[in-house]
Design a protein around this motif. Structure first.
Motif, PDB file in Angstrom:
ATOM      1  N   GLU A  86      49.722 -22.827  81.628  1.00 42.65           N
ATOM      2  CA  GLU A  86      50.346 -23.838  80.755  1.00 42.65           C
ATOM      3  C   GLU A  86      49.631 -25.180  80.790  1.00 42.65           C
ATOM      4  O   GLU A  86      49.719 -25.955  79.850  1.00 42.65           O
ATOM      5  CB  GLU A  86      51.805 -24.046  81.166  1.00 42.65           C
ATOM      6  N   SER A  87      48.969 -25.447  81.925  1.00 36.18           N
ATOM      7  CA  SER A  87      48.268 -26.720  82.037  1.00 36.18           C
ATOM      8  C   SER A  87      46.936 -26.488  82.736  1.00 36.18           C
ATOM      9  O   SER A  87      46.876 -25.767  83.734  1.00 36.18           O
ATOM     10  CB  SER A  87      49.127 -27.710  82.834  1.00 36.18           C
ATOM     11  N   LEU A  88      45.890 -27.069  82.188  1.00 33.85           N
ATOM     12  CA  LEU A  88      44.561 -26.925  82.778  1.00 33.85           C
ATOM     13  C   LEU A  88      43.959 -28.314  82.895  1.00 33.85           C
ATOM     14  O   LEU A  88      43.751 -29.000  81.886  1.00 33.85           O
ATOM     15  CB  LEU A  88      43.690 -26.027  81.881  1.00 33.85           C
ATOM     16  N   VAL A  89      43.746 -28.737  84.145  1.00 38.64           N
ATOM     17  CA  VAL A  89      43.179 -30.060  84.405  1.00 38.64           C
ATOM     18  C   VAL A  89      41.850 -29.836  85.101  1.00 38.64           C
ATOM     19  O   VAL A  89      41.809 -29.365  86.241  1.00 38.64           O
ATOM     20  CB  VAL A  89      44.132 -30.902  85.272  1.00 38.64           C
ATOM     21  N   LEU A  90      40.759 -30.134  84.429  1.00 37.83           N
ATOM     22  CA  LEU A  90      39.418 -29.820  84.926  1.00 37.83           C
ATOM     23  C   LEU A  90      38.786 -31.063  85.550  1.00 37.83           C
ATOM     24  O   LEU A  90      38.619 -32.092  84.889  1.00 37.83           O
ATOM     25  CB  LEU A  90      38.546 -29.299  83.781  1.00 37.83           C
ATOM     26  N   GLY A  91      38.439 -30.943  86.820  1.00 36.49           N
ATOM     27  CA  GLY A  91      37.876 -32.075  87.558  1.00 36.49           C
ATOM     28  C   GLY A  91      38.904 -32.611  88.522  1.00 36.49           C
ATOM     29  O   GLY A  91      40.102 -32.433  88.321  1.00 36.49           O
ATOM     30  N   THR A  92      38.430 -33.259  89.592  1.00 36.80           N
ATOM     31  CA  THR A  92      39.377 -33.759  90.593  1.00 36.80           C
ATOM     32  C   THR A  92      40.039 -35.052  90.137  1.00 36.80           C
ATOM     33  O   THR A  92      41.130 -35.381  90.583  1.00 36.80           O
ATOM     34  CB  THR A  92      38.657 -34.061  91.924  1.00 36.80           C
ATOM     35  N   GLY A  93      39.360 -35.808  89.273  1.00 40.18           N
ATOM     36  CA  GLY A  93      39.898 -37.094  88.856  1.00 40.18           C
ATOM     37  C   GLY A  93      39.808 -38.148  89.944  1.00 40.18           C
ATOM     38  O   GLY A  93      40.248 -39.274  89.754  1.00 40.18           O
ATOM     39  N   LEU A  94      39.225 -37.804  91.077  1.00 44.28           N
ATOM     40  CA  LEU A  94      39.097 -38.787  92.159  1.00 44.28           C
ATOM     41  C   LEU A  94      37.996 -39.781  91.810  1.00 44.28           C
ATOM     42  O   LEU A  94      36.982 -39.414  91.211  1.00 44.28           O
ATOM     43  CB  LEU A  94      38.772 -38.096  93.480  1.00 44.28           C
ATOM     44  N   SER A  95      38.193 -41.027  92.222  1.00 43.97           N
ATOM     45  CA  SER A  95      37.263 -42.070  91.786  1.00 43.97           C
ATOM     46  C   SER A  95      35.865 -41.863  92.378  1.00 43.97           C
ATOM     47  O   SER A  95      34.876 -42.285  91.791  1.00 43.97           O
ATOM     48  CB  SER A  95      37.801 -43.441  92.164  1.00 43.97           C
ATOM     49  N   ASP A  96      35.766 -41.183  93.525  1.00 47.61           N
ATOM     50  CA  ASP A  96      34.434 -40.984  94.107  1.00 47.61           C
ATOM     51  C   ASP A  96      33.773 -39.710  93.592  1.00 47.61           C
ATOM     52  O   ASP A  96      32.695 -39.332  94.028  1.00 47.61           O
ATOM     53  CB  ASP A  96      34.513 -40.950  95.642  1.00 47.61           C
ATOM     54  N   GLU A 113      49.201 -20.250  75.788  1.00 46.90           N
ATOM     55  CA  GLU A 113      50.422 -20.965  76.178  1.00 46.90           C
ATOM     56  C   GLU A 113      50.109 -22.386  76.666  1.00 46.90           C
ATOM     57  O   GLU A 113      51.005 -23.091  77.136  1.00 46.90           O
ATOM     58  CB  GLU A 113      51.158 -20.200  77.289  1.00 46.90           C
ATOM     59  N   LEU A 114      48.846 -22.795  76.550  1.00 44.76           N
ATOM     60  CA  LEU A 114      48.432 -24.087  77.104  1.00 44.76           C
ATOM     61  C   LEU A 114      49.124 -25.242  76.375  1.00 44.76           C
ATOM     62  O   LEU A 114      49.080 -25.324  75.156  1.00 44.76           O
ATOM     63  CB  LEU A 114      46.911 -24.212  76.964  1.00 44.76           C
ATOM     64  N   SER A 115      49.749 -26.134  77.143  1.00 43.33           N
ATOM     65  CA  SER A 115      50.320 -27.316  76.498  1.00 43.33           C
ATOM     66  C   SER A 115      49.563 -28.580  76.890  1.00 43.33           C
ATOM     67  O   SER A 115      49.703 -29.613  76.252  1.00 43.33           O
ATOM     68  CB  SER A 115      51.801 -27.460  76.842  1.00 43.33           C
ATOM     69  N   GLN A 116      48.745 -28.490  77.949  1.00 46.49           N
ATOM     70  CA  GLN A 116      47.987 -29.667  78.376  1.00 46.49           C
ATOM     71  C   GLN A 116      46.582 -29.269  78.784  1.00 46.49           C
ATOM     72  O   GLN A 116      46.412 -28.377  79.611  1.00 46.49           O
ATOM     73  CB  GLN A 116      48.714 -30.321  79.555  1.00 46.49           C
ATOM     74  N   LEU A 117      45.596 -29.929  78.218  1.00 46.49           N
ATOM     75  CA  LEU A 117      44.200 -29.711  78.602  1.00 46.49           C
ATOM     76  C   LEU A 117      43.568 -31.066  78.890  1.00 46.49           C
ATOM     77  O   LEU A 117      43.480 -31.922  78.006  1.00 46.49           O
ATOM     78  CB  LEU A 117      43.432 -29.004  77.473  1.00 46.49           C
ATOM     79  N   VAL A 118      43.174 -31.239  80.144  1.00 45.40           N
ATOM     80  CA  VAL A 118      42.588 -32.513  80.561  1.00 45.40           C
ATOM     81  C   VAL A 118      41.234 -32.237  81.190  1.00 45.40           C
ATOM     82  O   VAL A 118      41.107 -31.341  82.026  1.00 45.40           O
ATOM     83  CB  VAL A 118      43.501 -33.231  81.591  1.00 45.40           C
ATOM     84  N   LEU A 119      40.232 -33.001  80.772  1.00 46.53           N
ATOM     85  CA  LEU A 119      38.912 -32.964  81.416  1.00 46.53           C
ATOM     86  C   LEU A 119      38.656 -34.367  81.951  1.00 46.53           C
ATOM     87  O   LEU A 119      38.590 -35.326  81.185  1.00 46.53           O
ATOM     88  CB  LEU A 119      37.844 -32.571  80.386  1.00 46.53           C
TER      89      LEU A 119
END
Ligand SMILES: *[C@@H]1O[C@H](CO)[C@@H](O)[C@H](O)[C@H]1NC(C)=O
Ligand SMILES: *[C@@H]1O[C@H](CO)[C@@H](O)[C@H](O)[C@H]1NC(C)=O
Ligand SMILES: *[C@@H]1O[C@H](CO)[C@@H](O)[C@H](O)[C@H]1NC(C)=O
Ligand SMILES: *[C@@H]1O[C@H](CO)[C@@H](O)[C@H](O)[C@H]1NC(C)=O
Ligand SMILES: *[C@@H]1O[C@H](CO)[C@@H](O)[C@H](O)[C@H]1NC(C)=O
Ligand SMILES: *[C@@H]1O[C@H](CO)[C@@H](O)[C@H](O)[C@H]1NC(C)=O
Length: 429
Positions: A86-96, A113-119
């Motif tokens: 349902e949600s796919l967030v690609l990458g750690t998103g950490l500042s370093d 069924e994906l409702s959120q896709l973040v890169l």
């Protein structure tokens, strides 16, 4: 001995059966199509390796573990069997973290069924797969701060639940697709800092709250009607032109940045209301005067920048109380009403840039002279008045040099100028 051996053999076979059943169980848990899609997505992306940062894909081990339970960034439905992503967030998103490289696989569109896709921020290249337009459940699509090229897929704006689109800080080109006007749920559209050009669509969705297409190469007028629901609008640093009268009825607007374009004509009176706490219209081709005094005072945190335009007439009381006020580099005349001095004295106005106009005086409160305000910047150089001596000590941009007056010959032409009755009418309209 032989018995012991066969016992061991049996244990091994049982162990194998157990393993197989575990694998089968795991694969039952996530849909086979989604599992294959995750495989393909990983195949086209890689972690940018550094020794210090956490590697996003280190948890994506397809040989052991359930993607729904152990893959970073993957969230599955809990009720359905087989489970769906349902949600796919690609990458750690950490500042370093330097983020990911590679490309976005069109197989993402198999995660229906994906409702959120973040890169998260990285250097992912290639285009935004047009197949994303088949993700009927998609609500949030954020692919900001990468190196994506190509155009904005027009099909995404037909998705019935699409709420937020953030493609800012990439290298997208082409135009904003006209299909956007049909989007029924879109509230947030962020396209800042790309290479989008050409005309704007004829209309934006009426429920839109936040629209930012600043730092592109758009050369058009604003559409005849902007959504009345808008709270935030930024179109700065494009090549836009034409009048601002389509901004007249946006009652909830709090942030407006149209700076560094070629907008022309007068300032719509309805923009001068304190709810619009940030109004940045500097470096355009705006003319006409300021509207008369409004009954609503501006408050803390407000910023109005109308500098580097062609505004004429006298400074009215309409902007009293604005915390940071920039009216420099216009053609304003007359004396500054004493309410501005009061606003400075009371610490409400902290920055007042009036340099490079044709202002002839600044009314102080009766009997008051200019006190040594340390924490306010009042810049009055290059006007048709003596610069008050105390003001000269305050911080003004160093580029404007010393606080000197305008040569008298430049002022005489303006002293005899009247505000025409046409201009007075423009204030009221
Ligand atoms: C799904 O995974 C959970 C947790 O590992 C497990 O308890 C459950 O039996 C699995 N369901 C299926 C259908 O395999
Ligand atoms: C999965 O995506 C690929 C690439 O877009 C496509 O060729 C394939 O038909 C899709 N499979 C399913 C089951 O939708
Ligand atoms: C902006 O768009 C025009 C065409 O509309 C094009 O000629 C120009 O090269 C573009 N500028 C940039 C910086 O992309
Ligand atoms: C504004 O218009 C002038 C004259 O057409 C042009 O030279 C200038 O580049 C334009 N500026 C912007 C920011 O579009
Ligand atoms: C600037 O405004 C003037 C008068 O309002 C207009 O004649 C001129 O075409 C405008 N220039 C641009 C580049 O929009
Ligand atoms: C200014 O306006 C007044 C009244 O409208 C008029 O009598 C006078 O001649 C005008 N002055 C100039 C310099 O235009």
């Amino acid at each position: 001995m032989a018995k012991k051996c066969s016992l061991l053999m049996l244990a091994f076979v049982l162990y194998l059966i157990h393993c197989r059943s575990t694998i089968a169980q795991v694969q039952n848990n996530i849909s086979a199509i989604d599992l294959e899609a995750l495989h393909q997505i990983k195949n086209t992306l890689i972690d940018i390796r550094t020794t210090t940062s956490l590697h996003f894909f280190s948890s994506w081990d397809f040989d052991s573990g359930d993607p729904c339970l152990s893959f970073a960034g993957v969230t599955c439905s809990s009720s359905e069997q087989p489970r769906r992503v349902e949600s796919l967030v690609l990458g750690t998103g950490l500042s370093d973290s330097p983020g990911l490289a590679g490309t976005l696989s069109p197989f993402i569109a198999n995660l229906t069924e994906l409702s959120q896709l973040v890169l998260f921020a990285g250097i992912v290249t290639g285009t935004i797969p047009s197949q994303l337009g088949s993700l009927r459940k998609l609500r949030v699509l954020s692919l900001t701060n990468n190196h994506l090229t190509g155009t904005i897929p027009a099909s995404i704006f037909a998705l019935p639940d699409l709420h937020t689109v953030d493609f800012s800080h990439n290298y997208l080109s082409g135009t904003i697709p006209p299909t956007i006007s049909a989007s029924t749920q879109l509230k947030v559209l962020l396209l800042a800092d790309n290479k989008i050009s050409g005309q704007l669509p004829r209309g934006f969705p009426q429920q839109l709250l936040h629209l930012d297409f600043s730092q592109n190469n758009i050369s058009s007028m604003l559409p005849p009607r902007m959504p009345a629901s808008l709270r935030y609008l930024s179109a700065s640093q494009n090549r836009m032109w034409g009048p601002l009268n389509c901004l007249e009825s946006i009652p909830e607007l709090v942030y407006l940045d149209l700076s560094m374009n070629n907008f022309s004509g007068g300032l719509p009176t309805s923009l001068f209301q304190p709810k619009l706490t940030s109004m940045l219209l500097q470096r355009n081709n705006l003319s006409g005067g300021l509207p008369p005094l409004s009954p609503y005072p501006y408050g803390p945190g407000s910023i109005i920048d109308l500098s580097h335009n062609f505004l004429t007439g006298e400074i009215t009381g309409v902007l009293v109380g604005v915390e940071s006020l920039f009216l420099n580099n216009n053609q304003l005349t007359g004396t500054v009403p004493k309410e501005y001095f009061g606003s400075l004295s009371a610490g409400k106005t902290k920055t007042l840039y009036l340099q490079h106009n044709y202002i002839t005086g600044f009314q102080t409160a009766a009997g008051s002279s200019w006190p040594p305000w340390d924490s306010v910047a009042v810049c009055l150089s290059y006007n048709c008045m003596e610069v008050p001596v105390v003001v000269g000590k305050m911080a003004c941009p160093s580029s404007i040099g010393e606080q000197i007056s305008r040569p008298a010959y430049q002022c005489s032409a303006f002293h005899n100028r009247n505000t025409t009755s046409k201009e007075k009418e423009d204030y009221i309209n």
